[in-house]
Design an enzyme around this catalytic site. Structure first.
Site, short mmCIF file in Angstrom:
data_model
loop_
_atom_site.label_atom_id
_atom_site.label_comp_id
_atom_site.label_asym_id
_atom_site.label_seq_id
_atom_site.Cartn_x
_atom_site.Cartn_y
_atom_site.Cartn_z
CB CYS A 64 -0.92 -0.01 1.22
SG CYS A 64 -2.07 1.38 1.22
CB CYS A 68 -1.39 3.66 8.17
SG CYS A 68 -2.40 4.34 6.83
CB CYS A 71 -1.03 -0.42 8.21
SG CYS A 71 -1.87 -1.61 7.13
CB CYS A 108 -15.82 -6.85 6.16
SG CYS A 108 -14.99 -5.28 6.10
CB CYS A 139 -18.73 -4.59 5.08
SG CYS A 139 -17.76 -3.24 5.77
CB CYS A 199 -18.46 0.30 9.12
SG CYS A 199 -17.35 -0.58 10.22
NE ARG A 271 -17.66 -5.61 13.43
CZ ARG A 271 -17.91 -4.79 12.40
NH1 ARG A 271 -16.97 -4.03 11.90
NH2 ARG A 271 -19.10 -4.76 11.86
N1 SAM Z 1 -6.75 0.70 3.10
C1 SAM Z 1 -8.03 0.92 3.64
C2 SAM Z 1 -8.04 1.99 4.72
O1 SAM Z 1 -7.01 2.30 5.28
O2 SAM Z 1 -9.14 2.48 5.01
C3 SAM Z 1 -8.67 -0.34 4.21
C4 SAM Z 1 -7.87 -1.35 4.98
S1 SAM Z 1 -7.13 -0.81 6.51
C5 SAM Z 1 -6.08 -2.17 6.87
C6 SAM Z 1 -8.49 -0.86 7.64
C7 SAM Z 1 -8.26 -0.56 9.09
O3 SAM Z 1 -7.55 -1.63 9.71
C8 SAM Z 1 -7.47 0.66 9.48
O4 SAM Z 1 -8.20 1.84 9.38
C9 SAM Z 1 -7.12 0.35 10.92
O5 SAM Z 1 -8.12 0.84 11.79
C10 SAM Z 1 -7.11 -1.18 10.97
N2 SAM Z 1 -5.76 -1.71 11.25
C11 SAM Z 1 -4.73 -1.82 10.39
N3 SAM Z 1 -3.64 -2.32 11.00
C12 SAM Z 1 -3.97 -2.52 12.30
C13 SAM Z 1 -3.27 -2.99 13.44
N4 SAM Z 1 -1.98 -3.36 13.37
N5 SAM Z 1 -3.92 -3.08 14.62
C14 SAM Z 1 -5.22 -2.70 14.70
N6 SAM Z 1 -5.94 -2.24 13.65
C15 SAM Z 1 -5.33 -2.14 12.47
C1 DTB Z 2 -11.53 -2.48 11.25
O1 DTB Z 2 -11.83 -1.54 12.01
N1 DTB Z 2 -10.68 -3.43 11.56
C2 DTB Z 2 -10.51 -4.38 10.47
C3 DTB Z 2 -11.53 -3.84 9.42
N2 DTB Z 2 -12.03 -2.67 10.04
C4 DTB Z 2 -11.14 -3.63 8.02
C5 DTB Z 2 -9.12 -4.56 10.03
C6 DTB Z 2 -8.18 -4.98 11.15
C7 DTB Z 2 -6.85 -5.22 10.57
C8 DTB Z 2 -5.86 -5.77 11.56
C9 DTB Z 2 -4.53 -5.98 10.99
C10 DTB Z 2 -4.45 -6.97 9.87
O2 DTB Z 2 -5.14 -8.02 9.88
O3 DTB Z 2 -3.67 -6.76 8.94
FE1 SF4 Z 3 -2.90 1.18 3.34
FE2 SF4 Z 3 -2.86 -0.05 5.70
FE3 SF4 Z 3 -3.09 2.59 5.61
FE4 SF4 Z 3 -5.16 1.04 4.77
S1 SF4 Z 3 -4.34 1.18 6.83
S2 SF4 Z 3 -4.32 2.87 3.77
S3 SF4 Z 3 -3.98 -0.70 3.92
S4 SF4 Z 3 -1.30 1.40 4.92
#
Ligand code: SAM
Ligand code: DTB
Ligand code: SF4
Length: 324
Positions: A64, A68, A71, A108, A139, A199, A271
């Protein structure tokens, strides 16, 4: 109701005018008093013995362009995660059918995109149509959207769009540099205007102060309409990300965030989202008591491990919680 209180309730019968002092006052309540208040609000609007089950699938993993800090899928962090191509429509629909068989009512689909583009978006629309045809709630979590993309998603049969605010506006800049808090709000506006269910929630445990948690919940509750679903994630610290060494927050402070979200957004599903794998069953039970009424089930979240399906089955049975 006093005249002053009456002015604070808007057209939908809910409050959208929370200020920091009153939310901090909720956080400062003795734990038992806050739990009692949150549970009372919860029972007034929901069956306290039911829990909604969603299932996640990463349709496009890794690489990506966004940075973030939490992530594992950001191309900016060396997390060892393999970048993958967009899955095929049939693969996604088959995974959804299996999730339905295993008890999920909502499927989702998440993508490691800043936002959807070109042919990939067309394929994602076909995935939504396919999953919807199974009779599941759909979703998507595809990042930033234009007004037109939100409309197309609705037309394809999408029910919910996940787009988290993640933290307070002030803390946001320390966590992500490639987009602004306002970009997220703009997308939420397009999603709402397209008639999709929203959501939106955030993450606890990214080094934020309690004041930031309060401000994040205020940003959610003071939207023109409360999100239908509010995921509260506990940070999963991923090796290779800048937040890898983050100290785990006090479990009671996490539960407080669930309780405060419940009090502020009484009609929303709250959630208990990422991070359940590392939580005790007792902590999860406290979260359900505080008003959480939705979870992700299944071995995996998007890329990280989730609580095991066997453990969930046993926990729900022992608590008399009815999955739906
Ligand atoms: N790329 C899209 C975005 O950022 O909206 C969708 C996927 S992103 C992985 C969705 C959500 O996953 C993020 O907004 C964050 O709240 C959650 N997330 C990602 N990494 C995480 C982590 N290590 N621990 C907890 N939540 C995480
Ligand atoms: C949300 O609030 N949590 C989910 C979903 N919406 C998309 C994602 C959690 C991701 C946790 C880290 C991973 O599995 O990579
Ligand atoms: Fe990309 Fe992860 Fe950020 Fe979503 S949360 S925009 S997948 S880096």
């Amino acid at each position: 109701m006093t005249a002053q209180a009456a002015t604070r309730i808007s057209g939908d019968g809910l409050r959208h005018d929370w200020d920091v002092a009153e939310v901090e006052a909720l956080y400062a309540m003795p734990f038992m008093d806050l739990m009692f208040q949150a549970h009372t609000v919860h029972r007034a609007h929901f069956d306290a013995n039911r829990v909604q089950i969603s299932r996640l699938l990463s349709i496009k993993t890794g690489g990506c362009p966004e940075d973030c800090s939490y992530c594992p899928q950001s191309a900016h962090h060396a997390t060892g995660l393999e970048k993958e191509k967009l899955l095929a429509v049939e693969e996604v629909v088959a995974a959804a059918a299996k999730a339905k068989e295993e008890g999920a009512s909502r499927f989702c689909m998440g993508a490691a995109w800043r936002g959807p583009k070109g042919d990939d978006f067309q394929v994602a629309l076909a995935m939504i149509e396919g999953v919807k045809a199974l009779g599941m709630q759909t979703c998507a979590s595809f990042g930033l959207l234009s007004r037109e993309q939100a409309r197309q998603l609705k037309e394809a049969g999408l029910d919910y769009y996940n787009h988290n605010l993640d933290t307070s506006p002030e803390h946001y800049e320390e966590i992500i540099s490639t987009r602004k808090f306002q970009d997220r709000l703009d997308t939420l506006g397009h999603v709402q205007d397209a008639g999709l269910h929203v959501c939106s929630g955030g993450i606890v445990g990214m080094g934020e102060k309690q004041n930031d948690r309060a401000k994040m919940l205020i940003a959610l509750a003071n939207l023109p309409k409360h999100p239908d679903s509010v995921p509260i994630n506990l940070l999963i610290p991923i090796p290779g990300t800048p937040l890898a060494e983050m100290e785990r927050p006090d479990p009671f402070d996490f539960v407080r965030t669930i309780a405060v979200a419940r009090v502020m957004m009484p009609h929303s599903y709250v959630r208990l989202s990422a991070g359940r794998e590392g939580m005790s069953e007792e902590m999860q039970a406290l979260c359900f008591f505080a008003g959480a009424n939705s979870v992700f089930c299944g071995e995996k979240l998007l890329t990280a491990r989730n609580a095991s399906p066997g453990q969930d089955k046993s926990l729900f049975a022992r608590l008399g919680l009815q999955p739906e």
